[in-house]
Design a protein around this motif. Structure first.
Motif, short mmCIF file in Angstrom:
data_model
loop_
_atom_site.label_atom_id
_atom_site.label_comp_id
_atom_site.label_asym_id
_atom_site.label_seq_id
_atom_site.Cartn_x
_atom_site.Cartn_y
_atom_site.Cartn_z
N ILE A 169 -38.87 57.44 16.40
CA ILE A 169 -38.42 57.79 14.62
C ILE A 169 -39.35 57.09 13.56
O ILE A 169 -38.32 55.90 13.73
CB ILE A 169 -37.72 58.72 14.42
N THR A 170 -39.60 57.28 13.01
CA THR A 170 -40.52 56.28 11.65
C THR A 170 -39.36 55.95 10.94
O THR A 170 -38.41 56.79 10.75
CB THR A 170 -41.98 56.67 10.99
N SER A 171 -39.31 54.87 9.86
CA SER A 171 -37.92 54.41 9.02
C SER A 171 -37.47 55.33 7.99
O SER A 171 -36.78 55.02 8.68
CB SER A 171 -39.20 52.84 8.73
N GLY A 172 -38.48 55.78 7.95
CA GLY A 172 -37.89 56.94 6.45
C GLY A 172 -37.97 57.98 7.21
O GLY A 172 -37.16 59.50 6.21
N GLY A 173 -38.04 58.07 8.56
CA GLY A 173 -37.57 59.64 9.46
C GLY A 173 -38.24 60.62 9.13
O GLY A 173 -38.76 61.98 9.57
N LYS A 183 -40.31 66.44 25.72
CA LYS A 183 -41.33 67.03 24.73
C LYS A 183 -40.47 68.50 24.46
O LYS A 183 -40.29 69.42 25.29
CB LYS A 183 -42.60 66.98 24.55
N GLY A 184 -40.12 69.28 22.90
CA GLY A 184 -39.22 70.69 22.98
C GLY A 184 -38.44 70.73 23.76
O GLY A 184 -37.75 72.57 22.50
N ARG A 185 -37.36 69.63 23.69
CA ARG A 185 -36.32 70.24 24.13
C ARG A 185 -35.18 69.32 23.26
O ARG A 185 -33.55 69.48 22.97
CB ARG A 185 -35.94 69.78 25.33
N PHE A 186 -36.03 67.86 23.00
CA PHE A 186 -34.68 66.60 22.79
C PHE A 186 -34.84 66.53 21.12
O PHE A 186 -36.42 66.83 20.99
CB PHE A 186 -35.14 65.52 23.18
N ILE A 187 -35.13 66.82 20.12
CA ILE A 187 -34.92 66.56 18.38
C ILE A 187 -34.43 64.84 18.12
O ILE A 187 -32.85 64.37 18.27
CB ILE A 187 -34.34 67.05 18.17
N ILE A 188 -34.92 63.96 17.86
CA ILE A 188 -34.70 62.92 17.43
C ILE A 188 -34.56 62.26 15.48
O ILE A 188 -35.27 63.13 14.94
CB ILE A 188 -35.17 61.41 18.19
N SER A 189 -33.23 62.54 15.49
CA SER A 189 -33.32 61.86 13.31
C SER A 189 -32.34 60.63 13.48
O SER A 189 -31.78 60.28 14.23
CB SER A 189 -32.64 63.43 13.34
N ARG A 190 -32.66 60.51 11.91
CA ARG A 190 -31.85 59.58 11.45
C ARG A 190 -31.56 60.22 9.79
O ARG A 190 -31.75 61.14 9.38
CB ARG A 190 -32.93 57.85 11.44
N ASP A 191 -29.62 58.91 9.64
CA ASP A 191 -29.38 58.76 8.34
C ASP A 191 -29.35 57.21 8.14
O ASP A 191 -28.65 57.26 8.04
CB ASP A 191 -28.01 59.24 8.60
N ASN A 192 -30.25 57.06 7.20
CA ASN A 192 -30.33 55.64 6.74
C ASN A 192 -29.56 55.39 5.68
O ASN A 192 -28.83 53.87 5.98
CB ASN A 192 -32.13 55.50 6.28
N ALA A 193 -29.04 56.49 5.50
CA ALA A 193 -27.58 55.80 4.16
C ALA A 193 -26.27 55.19 5.03
O ALA A 193 -25.09 54.45 4.72
CB ALA A 193 -27.06 57.19 3.40
N GLU A 194 -26.10 55.90 6.27
CA GLU A 194 -25.17 55.62 7.34
C GLU A 194 -25.57 54.64 8.50
O GLU A 194 -24.66 54.62 9.39
CB GLU A 194 -24.35 56.91 8.02
N ASN A 195 -26.51 54.67 7.97
CA ASN A 195 -26.88 53.31 10.25
C ASN A 195 -26.87 53.97 10.83
O ASN A 195 -26.84 53.33 12.15
CB ASN A 195 -26.35 51.87 9.35
N MET A 196 -27.48 55.32 10.88
CA MET A 196 -27.27 56.04 12.31
C MET A 196 -28.54 56.81 12.74
O MET A 196 -29.82 57.21 11.79
CB MET A 196 -25.97 57.08 11.90
N VAL A 197 -28.96 57.10 14.04
CA VAL A 197 -29.64 57.28 14.68
C VAL A 197 -28.39 58.39 15.71
O VAL A 197 -28.42 58.05 16.31
CB VAL A 197 -31.01 57.38 15.20
N PHE A 198 -29.64 60.06 15.65
CA PHE A 198 -29.28 60.74 16.39
C PHE A 198 -30.76 61.25 17.45
O PHE A 198 -31.19 61.24 17.20
CB PHE A 198 -28.68 61.86 15.90
#
Length: 118
Positions: free
Chosen positions: A51-55, A65-80
């Motif tokens: 995932i890109t730096s800004g999400g 593909k089509g089953r997994f989703i990556i996301s991030r929370d830059n305020a918490e320094n977390m990626v999911f």
């Protein structure tokens, strides 16, 4: 120093879901692409999602593909990593890491084990 702490793995039946979390420190988190990797027994570690730096943009390995989703929370320094419709072949230890042009950083966390039963 880079620190990466993954969590959220477990044992799940095929077709089930899990959500992995990673807390990353030691670099300016919001400036980096982040990736989720996995390593199955006897196999090389592979990149499954990034995932890109800004999400704003994410890419996936064909196998997820089509089953997994990556996301991030830059305020918490977390990626999911939300993993749906899990298959036995998704069984692996999952890791997160910072990514740049050279690839992942040299630091790795302990990972989190995902086991999918058939």
């Amino acid at each position: 120093q880079v620190q990466l702490v993954e969590s959220g793995g477990g044992l799940v039946q095929a077709g089930g879901s899990l959500r992995l979390s990673c807390v990353a420190s030691g670099r300016t988190f919001s400036s980096y692409v982040m990736g989720w990797f996995r390593q199955a027994p006897g196999s090389q570690r592979e990149l499954v999602a990034r995932i890109t730096s800004g999400g704003g943009m994410s890419t996936y390995a064909d196998s997820v593909k089509g089953r997994f989703i990556i996301s991030r929370d830059n305020a918490e320094n977390m990626v999911f990593l939300q993993m749906n419709s899990l298959k036995p072949e998704d069984t692996a230890v999952y890791y997160c890491n910072f990514l740049d042009r050279r690839g992942p950083s040299d630091y790795w966390g302990q990972g989190t084990q995902v086991t999918v039963s058939s």
